[in-house]
Write a protein that holds these residues in place. Structure first.
Motif, PDB file in Angstrom:
ATOM      1  N   ASP A   3       2.464 -13.505  -2.448  1.00 11.64           N
ATOM      2  CA  ASP A   3       1.341 -12.576  -2.484  1.00 11.64           C
ATOM      3  C   ASP A   3       1.666 -11.286  -1.735  1.00 11.64           C
ATOM      4  OD1 ASP A   3      -0.155 -14.305  -4.006  1.00 11.64           O
ATOM      5  OD2 ASP A   3      -1.398 -15.021  -2.346  1.00 11.64           O
ATOM      6  N   GLN A   4       2.479 -11.389  -0.680  1.00 13.13           N
ATOM      7  CA  GLN A   4       2.836 -10.204   0.100  1.00 13.13           C
ATOM      8  C   GLN A   4       3.685  -9.235  -0.733  1.00 13.13           C
ATOM      9  OE1 GLN A   4       3.347 -13.363   1.295  1.00 13.13           O
ATOM     10  NE2 GLN A   4       1.653 -13.448   2.741  1.00 13.13           N
ATOM     11  N   ILE A   5       4.647  -9.770  -1.465  1.00 14.05           N
ATOM     12  CA  ILE A   5       5.485  -8.922  -2.313  1.00 14.05           C
ATOM     13  C   ILE A   5       4.638  -8.337  -3.447  1.00 14.05           C
ATOM     14  CG2 ILE A   5       7.421  -8.911  -3.943  1.00 14.05           C
ATOM     15  CD1 ILE A   5       8.786 -10.960  -2.084  1.00 14.05           C
ATOM     16  N   ALA A   6       3.769  -9.159  -4.023  1.00  8.03           N
ATOM     17  CA  ALA A   6       2.887  -8.677  -5.092  1.00  8.03           C
ATOM     18  C   ALA A   6       2.020  -7.530  -4.582  1.00  8.03           C
ATOM     19  CB  ALA A   6       2.018  -9.818  -5.614  1.00  8.03           C
ATOM     20  N   GLU A   7       1.520  -7.656  -3.372  1.00  9.49           N
ATOM     21  CA  GLU A   7       0.679  -6.594  -2.807  1.00  9.49           C
ATOM     22  C   GLU A   7       1.482  -5.316  -2.590  1.00  9.49           C
ATOM     23  OE1 GLU A   7      -2.791  -5.886   0.482  1.00  9.49           O
ATOM     24  OE2 GLU A   7      -1.891  -7.864   0.276  1.00  9.49           O
ATOM     25  N   ARG A   8       2.723  -5.454  -2.148  1.00  3.14           N
ATOM     26  CA  ARG A   8       3.566  -4.271  -1.959  1.00  3.14           C
ATOM     27  C   ARG A   8       3.866  -3.591  -3.300  1.00  3.14           C
ATOM     28  NH1 ARG A   8       8.242  -6.735   0.997  1.00  3.14           N
ATOM     29  NH2 ARG A   8       9.322  -4.912   0.205  1.00  3.14           N
ATOM     30  N   ILE A   9       4.081  -4.387  -4.338  1.00  4.16           N
ATOM     31  CA  ILE A   9       4.341  -3.823  -5.671  1.00  4.16           C
ATOM     32  C   ILE A   9       3.099  -3.104  -6.189  1.00  4.16           C
ATOM     33  CG2 ILE A   9       4.767  -4.423  -8.090  1.00  4.16           C
ATOM     34  CD1 ILE A   9       6.715  -6.599  -7.034  1.00  4.16           C
ATOM     35  N   VAL A  10       1.944  -3.731  -6.052  1.00  2.00           N
ATOM     36  CA  VAL A  10       0.695  -3.103  -6.492  1.00  2.00           C
ATOM     37  C   VAL A  10       0.452  -1.816  -5.715  1.00  2.00           C
ATOM     38  CG1 VAL A  10      -1.824  -3.359  -6.530  1.00  2.00           C
ATOM     39  CG2 VAL A  10      -0.366  -5.217  -7.362  1.00  2.00           C
ATOM     40  N   ASP A  11       0.674  -1.848  -4.404  1.00  2.00           N
ATOM     41  CA  ASP A  11       0.493  -0.643  -3.588  1.00  2.00           C
ATOM     42  C   ASP A  11       1.435   0.469  -4.030  1.00  2.00           C
ATOM     43  OD1 ASP A  11      -1.548  -1.762  -2.090  1.00  2.00           O
ATOM     44  OD2 ASP A  11      -0.235  -2.357  -0.422  1.00  2.00           O
TER      45      ASP A  11
END
Length: 109
Positions: A3-11
């Motif tokens: 989820d942390q990597i996904a959040e960084r990608i979305v950001d």
């Protein structure tokens, strides 16, 4: 993908769009410089982000989103995008009250 990597990608996608970069190809090039992954994976991430925002927008308007073969919880990018859009549209308190972690009924005892 966490989820942390996904959040960084979305950001990162959101930052590109805020800078005026709307072309998916340019966004994918930016993602490829910052994250490990294949080009197709980043196009898929953009698609999942768009889908998460679309679902959140429909639900925020008071309409229900029809059941589909894609569940929000099954894809980290979709989940993060849905959360961010829903919070943006309805607020964090609303999101927590309606989508926050609920206690399992059997853990009450």
């Amino acid at each position: 993908m966490t989820d942390q990597i996904a959040e960084r990608i979305v950001d990162c996608i959101l930052e590109c769009r805020e800078k005026g970069i709307k072309n998916d190809e340019l966004i994918v090039k930016e993602l490829m410089t910052k994250f490990d992954g294949k080009e197709n994976d980043f196009y898929w991430a953009i698609e999942m982000m768009n889908t998460g925002g679309f679902i959140a927008s429909i639900m925020s308007s008071g309409n229900s989103y029809p059941k589909s073969n894609i569940k929000i919880e099954d894809n980290p990018i979709l989940k993060v995008a849905f959360k961010k859009c829903r919070i943006d549209l309805k607020g964090e308190a609303y999101f927590i009250n309606n989508y926050g972690k609920k206690k399992k009924w059997w853990k009450i005892f």
